[in-house]
Write a protein that holds these residues in place. Structure first.
Motif, PDB file in Angstrom:
ATOM      1  N   GLU A   1      34.854 -55.900 111.783  1.00 50.61           N
ATOM      2  CA  GLU A   1      33.394 -56.070 111.794  1.00 50.61           C
ATOM      3  C   GLU A   1      33.020 -57.545 111.896  1.00 50.61           C
ATOM      4  OE1 GLU A   1      30.866 -53.759 109.092  1.00 50.61           O
ATOM      5  OE2 GLU A   1      32.682 -52.713 108.435  1.00 50.61           O
ATOM      6  N   LEU A   2      33.759 -58.411 111.209  1.00 54.39           N
ATOM      7  CA  LEU A   2      33.473 -59.844 111.246  1.00 54.39           C
ATOM      8  C   LEU A   2      33.646 -60.398 112.658  1.00 54.39           C
ATOM      9  CD1 LEU A   2      35.233 -60.995 107.943  1.00 54.39           C
ATOM     10  CD2 LEU A   2      32.769 -60.888 108.362  1.00 54.39           C
ATOM     11  N   LYS A   3      34.713 -59.987 113.331  1.00 55.26           N
ATOM     12  CA  LYS A   3      34.946 -60.454 114.698  1.00 55.26           C
ATOM     13  C   LYS A   3      33.817 -60.015 115.620  1.00 55.26           C
ATOM     14  CE  LYS A   3      38.909 -60.536 116.633  1.00 55.26           C
ATOM     15  NZ  LYS A   3      40.173 -60.122 117.262  1.00 55.26           N
ATOM     16  N   GLU A   4      33.387 -58.761 115.475  1.00 52.76           N
ATOM     17  CA  GLU A   4      32.300 -58.248 116.312  1.00 52.76           C
ATOM     18  C   GLU A   4      30.988 -58.976 116.033  1.00 52.76           C
ATOM     19  OE1 GLU A   4      32.106 -54.060 115.700  1.00 52.76           O
ATOM     20  OE2 GLU A   4      34.068 -53.656 116.616  1.00 52.76           O
ATOM     21  N   ALA A   5      30.838 -59.456 114.795  1.00 53.74           N
ATOM     22  CA  ALA A   5      29.593 -60.151 114.419  1.00 53.74           C
ATOM     23  C   ALA A   5      29.591 -61.619 114.816  1.00 53.74           C
ATOM     24  CB  ALA A   5      29.369 -60.018 112.910  1.00 53.74           C
TER      25      ALA A   5
ATOM     26  N   ALA B   1      31.700 -69.691 111.743  1.00 55.47           N
ATOM     27  CA  ALA B   1      30.677 -68.899 112.434  1.00 55.47           C
ATOM     28  C   ALA B   1      29.526 -69.790 112.871  1.00 55.47           C
ATOM     29  CB  ALA B   1      30.149 -67.802 111.515  1.00 55.47           C
ATOM     30  N   PRO B   2      28.918 -69.477 114.019  1.00 50.02           N
ATOM     31  CA  PRO B   2      27.701 -70.201 114.418  1.00 50.02           C
ATOM     32  C   PRO B   2      26.582 -69.880 113.427  1.00 50.02           C
ATOM     33  CG  PRO B   2      28.125 -68.354 115.891  1.00 50.02           C
ATOM     34  CD  PRO B   2      29.315 -68.469 115.004  1.00 50.02           C
ATOM     35  N   ASN B   3      25.732 -70.833 113.169  1.00 43.82           N
ATOM     36  CA  ASN B   3      24.694 -70.663 112.150  1.00 43.82           C
ATOM     37  C   ASN B   3      23.770 -69.486 112.427  1.00 43.82           C
ATOM     38  OD1 ASN B   3      25.722 -72.791 110.711  1.00 43.82           O
ATOM     39  ND2 ASN B   3      24.239 -74.307 111.481  1.00 43.82           N
TER      40      ASN B   3
ATOM     41  N   GLU C   1      34.881 -66.532 113.882  1.00 40.20           N
ATOM     42  CA  GLU C   1      36.028 -67.099 114.590  1.00 40.20           C
ATOM     43  C   GLU C   1      36.936 -67.815 113.585  1.00 40.20           C
ATOM     44  OE1 GLU C   1      34.873 -69.617 117.802  1.00 40.20           O
ATOM     45  OE2 GLU C   1      33.454 -68.161 118.663  1.00 40.20           O
ATOM     46  N   GLY C   2      38.179 -68.086 114.009  1.00 41.73           N
ATOM     47  CA  GLY C   2      39.097 -68.851 113.161  1.00 41.73           C
ATOM     48  C   GLY C   2      39.272 -68.242 111.779  1.00 41.73           C
TER      49      GLY C   2
ATOM     50  N   SER D   1      29.211 -73.239 110.606  1.00 41.00           N
ATOM     51  CA  SER D   1      29.485 -73.268 109.168  1.00 41.00           C
ATOM     52  C   SER D   1      30.786 -72.529 108.863  1.00 41.00           C
ATOM     53  CB  SER D   1      28.335 -72.615 108.381  1.00 41.00           C
ATOM     54  OG  SER D   1      27.145 -73.359 108.509  1.00 41.00           O
ATOM     55  N   SER D   2      31.339 -72.853 107.717  1.00 38.87           N
ATOM     56  CA  SER D   2      32.517 -72.153 107.202  1.00 38.87           C
ATOM     57  C   SER D   2      32.073 -71.220 106.082  1.00 38.87           C
ATOM     58  CB  SER D   2      33.549 -73.161 106.675  1.00 38.87           C
ATOM     59  OG  SER D   2      34.641 -72.487 106.077  1.00 38.87           O
ATOM     60  N   ILE D   3      32.543 -69.982 106.137  1.00 39.75           N
ATOM     61  CA  ILE D   3      32.180 -68.989 105.119  1.00 39.75           C
ATOM     62  C   ILE D   3      33.451 -68.536 104.408  1.00 39.75           C
ATOM     63  CG2 ILE D   3      31.091 -66.750 104.685  1.00 39.75           C
ATOM     64  CD1 ILE D   3      29.537 -67.126 107.306  1.00 39.75           C
ATOM     65  N   HIS D   4      33.412 -68.541 103.079  1.00 37.39           N
ATOM     66  CA  HIS D   4      34.547 -68.134 102.255  1.00 37.39           C
ATOM     67  C   HIS D   4      34.137 -66.928 101.406  1.00 37.39           C
ATOM     68  CE1 HIS D   4      36.398 -72.456 102.238  1.00 37.39           C
ATOM     69  NE2 HIS D   4      35.734 -72.210 103.360  1.00 37.39           N
TER      70      HIS D   4
END
Length: 285
Positions: free
Chosen positions: A266-270, A220-222, A273-274, A249-252
């Motif tokens: 919801e994550l895609k709309e927010a 995701a963009p910061n 990516e990837g 950044s990468s979020i886990h």
């Protein structure tokens, strides 16, 4: 060395799923052909393969310490037996069913009728709670055929998909009980054996939590991180790692299986990516 004596169904779907659960808990059974009792090779446990209907009495008598058994059978025969945990598989329901030609409006329509069942106590208690008096015919196996041969006006039996009812021209009209596999404990279990059971329960809970969860990794963009973190429930808090690409950044995190697809959308709309999704073998919380 003291061993925990656990019973499972001798054969059938519950048998297979019970052994699969123990295997996922890292417990391996030294099981020869047609054995009724077998030890675990790497855990202080001995497994007994018993007829399903006999297990509640063995628990009461202290012959076994615990069992993986359908909750429906405990309700019918297991008075005084404690449920240590629900296991989430072998789900079914105990239901009343009548001929598809029977004009059914309410439970009162069964007043004075004949009901065939393998669950007399469960049926009797339900009828009593609803002020209905009916004649019970106790049958072991093939209960669904009773209305077709004129033996009964209705049946009370376990239902999974409902296909057996459909094939026998029956319709489900009342759900008495929703059931699943549970870990049941003998009222006479000793303190020492109880300690082994506690270790087994810890393993089972870790496996079940893993089955119910998915590990999610995303980029995701910061400037979108704050919005994305609000969506992710996580265990305590999502893990945040910087990417080689500047400003990203990468979020886990961990997402419950039941809400997984809603969360992903919801994550895609927010701005995520990837997105990668991985199963979780065990989860210790």
């Amino acid at each position: 060395m003291k061993k925990l004596k656990i019973a499972v169904q001798k054969s059938g779907r519950l048998h297979d799923e019970s052994l699969a659960l123990l295997k996922d808990c890292g417990i391996y059974i030294d099981n020869g052909r047609d054995q009724l009792k077998a030890p675990a090779t790497n855990f202080p446990l001995e497994i007994y393969y018993l007829r399903n209907g006999d297990i509640p009495q063995y628990l009461k008598d202290g012959v076994i310490d615990c069992a993986i058994i359908g909750e429906n059978l405990l309700v019918e025969k297991g008075d005084g037996i404690t449920i240590a945990g629900r296991l989430g598989f072998s789900k079914c329901r105990v239901s009343l069913a009548v001929s598809k030609f029977f004009e059914y409006d309410s439970i009162k329509d069964l007043n004075g009728k004949r009901i065939a069942t393998s669950y007399p106590e469960t049926t009797r208690n339900y009828l009593k709670q609803n002020g209905v008096e009916a004649e019970l015919h106790i049958i072991n196996g093939s209960v669904e055929i009773a209305p077709n041969i004129g033996l009964a006006d209705a049946i009370c039996d376990i239902v999974s998909s409902g296909s057996t009812l459909f094939k026998n021209n029956l319709k489900e009209v009342e759900v008495i009980l929703k059931s699943e596999a549970v870990l049941a404990v003998s009222p006479t279990i000793s303190e020492n054996t109880g300690k082994i059971l506690k270790k087994l329960r810890f393993r089972i809970e870790s496996v079940l939590q893993g089955r119910d969860s998915r590990y999610v990794l995303l980029n995701a963009p910061n400037d979108k991180i704050e919005d994305i973190i609000k969506i992710l429930p996580g265990m305590k808090s999502p893990t945040l790692l910087p990417l080689a690409k500047e400003g990203w950044s990468s979020i886990h995190s961990v997402v419950n299986r039941d809400v997984f697809w809603d969360v992903i959308e919801e994550l895609k709309e927010a701005g995520a990516e990837g997105i990668l999704v991985c199963p979780i073998e065990k989860m210790i919380v």
